[in-house]
Design a protein around this motif. Sequence first.
Motif: not given
Length: 276
Positions: A16-26
């Motif tokens: 949940x939250x994979x658009x950018x930043x840490x979530x995208x990297x994860x």
Amino acid sequence: MAADLLGYAGKRVVVMGCYSGTGEACARHLVDLGAEVHGADIKPSPVKGLASFTTVDLKDPEAIAAGVASIGGQMDALFNVSGLPQTFPGEDVVTVNFLGIRMWTETWLPQMRSGGAIVSVSSLAGMRYLMRQPLLKQFMELTDFADARSWYVANAEEAGDPYTLSKEALNTWTQQTAPMLMQRNIRINCTMPSPIDTPMLGEFRKVAGSAVLDAFAGAKGRFSTPDEQALPLILLNSDAASFISGTCLAVDAGLSGGLSTGVLDMERMMAGAAAR
């Protein structure tokens, strides 16, 4: 010893939250590790190789329920990385950062497999959660979004910064929930990052100011990268962390430990940052 210590190959996970930043990297690293990765966010994710992507607004309980139903099936791991800074209305900040994350997770729980794991991104802003338990108890007892939002508006002066409140609640909920979930062999943890070099950093700078924000980079001399926050999340939800649950892990290059023991002095660090 097994070659795949993390054990993600073939597992179903949701970020949940994979658009950018840490979530995208994860999400990107999990795809590379062989997991079946289902993404969710309010904006489409650029991550290639996702098994699915679902648009979910964490301010909307119906959207949360619909998102879980749309992805469906049993799940091995949840990664809760969404969040709003204080430049949004306070009631939206507490809704997305805590109420929405809690409902999203609890809606998934019936579909979590034994041996599963949950990790959420909290913040160093919530590190004093144990000192505010009576106030947090009032807030956390409210499960209806409208009631909780109204409580925040009515108690905003005492509750203080909405971002801090939401992260204190997230830390508390993680530790309260861990013993109950362990009865089902499901683990839950969170991380408390220091500031991360993502687009959201500019929003935090508007609120906190450069001297405060730059002081939080003092222990390492720079801000964290998204990868440096994503990899601890992946570790906590992996087979390698099978006996870790209920922890609020500071991922801050030693900042909070230095402040707690007096080795680092925040006022001095702020003065130094302001002088640069």
